[in-house]
Design a protein around this motif. Sequence first.
Motif, mmCIF file in Angstrom:
data_model
loop_
_atom_site.group_PDB
_atom_site.id
_atom_site.type_symbol
_atom_site.label_atom_id
_atom_site.label_comp_id
_atom_site.label_asym_id
_atom_site.label_seq_id
_atom_site.Cartn_x
_atom_site.Cartn_y
_atom_site.Cartn_z
ATOM 1 N N LYS A 1 15.400 -9.374 -0.699
ATOM 2 C CA LYS A 1 16.654 -8.899 -0.102
ATOM 3 C C LYS A 1 16.852 -7.419 -0.418
ATOM 4 N N LEU A 2 16.772 -6.607 0.633
ATOM 5 C CA LEU A 2 16.829 -5.150 0.478
ATOM 6 C C LEU A 2 18.112 -4.683 -0.200
ATOM 7 N N ILE B 1 18.138 -4.950 -20.278
ATOM 8 C CA ILE B 1 19.250 -4.756 -19.348
ATOM 9 C C ILE B 1 19.019 -5.673 -18.146
ATOM 10 N N PRO B 2 19.734 -6.807 -18.095
ATOM 11 C CA PRO B 2 19.538 -7.711 -16.963
ATOM 12 C C PRO B 2 20.177 -7.139 -15.696
ATOM 13 N N ILE B 3 19.488 -7.307 -14.591
ATOM 14 C CA ILE B 3 19.948 -6.797 -13.296
ATOM 15 C C ILE B 3 19.752 -7.899 -12.258
ATOM 16 N N LYS C 1 18.340 -2.209 -3.510
ATOM 17 C CA LYS C 1 19.077 -0.932 -3.551
ATOM 18 C C LYS C 1 20.115 -0.930 -4.672
ATOM 19 N N ALA C 2 20.808 -2.045 -4.839
ATOM 20 C CA ALA C 2 21.806 -2.144 -5.910
ATOM 21 C C ALA C 2 21.144 -2.037 -7.281
ATOM 22 N N ALA C 3 19.982 -2.669 -7.433
ATOM 23 C CA ALA C 3 19.262 -2.602 -8.704
ATOM 24 C C ALA C 3 18.816 -1.172 -8.991
ATOM 25 N N LYS C 4 18.303 -0.479 -7.965
ATOM 26 C CA LYS C 4 17.890 0.909 -8.134
ATOM 27 C C LYS C 4 19.065 1.772 -8.576
ATOM 28 N N SER C 5 20.235 1.548 -7.974
ATOM 29 C CA SER C 5 21.420 2.312 -8.355
ATOM 30 C C SER C 5 21.782 2.071 -9.816
#
Length: 133
Positions: free
Chosen positions: A118-119, A110-112, A123-127
């Motif tokens: 860059k914070l 799953i590419p992210i 955060k977007a990746a964690k979501s």
Amino acid sequence: MVVDFYYDLGNNTFLPILFLVLALNSLYKVLTAGKSIKRLVAYAIAFVLVSYSPKYVVHDPHSSAVLVTGASTGIGHKVAVELSKLGYTVFATVRKEADFGNFPKSDKIIPIIMDTTKLETIKAAKSKIDESK
């Protein structure tokens, strides 16, 4: 889910031998040329850590997930692909969407988009990871 992963030397003795040779080479330089002992100590420590480090077992890769940063090319890419072949779900981070095409077609990768500096991308990746559970 937290995954404990390790590098198992198994029958591969290349790394311990490499560090032993480097340590012996450094010892020779310390004794003959008066070089610093710091490098010798570093290689000796590396030899001990690689040779005698504890091994941990990773259970059932089919129910485990890993996050690989820098997966667009190089070592990160190879690690992501190989772990997916072993059955792990791999969240492979890349810095730009154009790099999504670098991966083989697999439901295990799953590419992210994420830049570790860059914070907001972290955060977007964690979501995205949380959403996929």
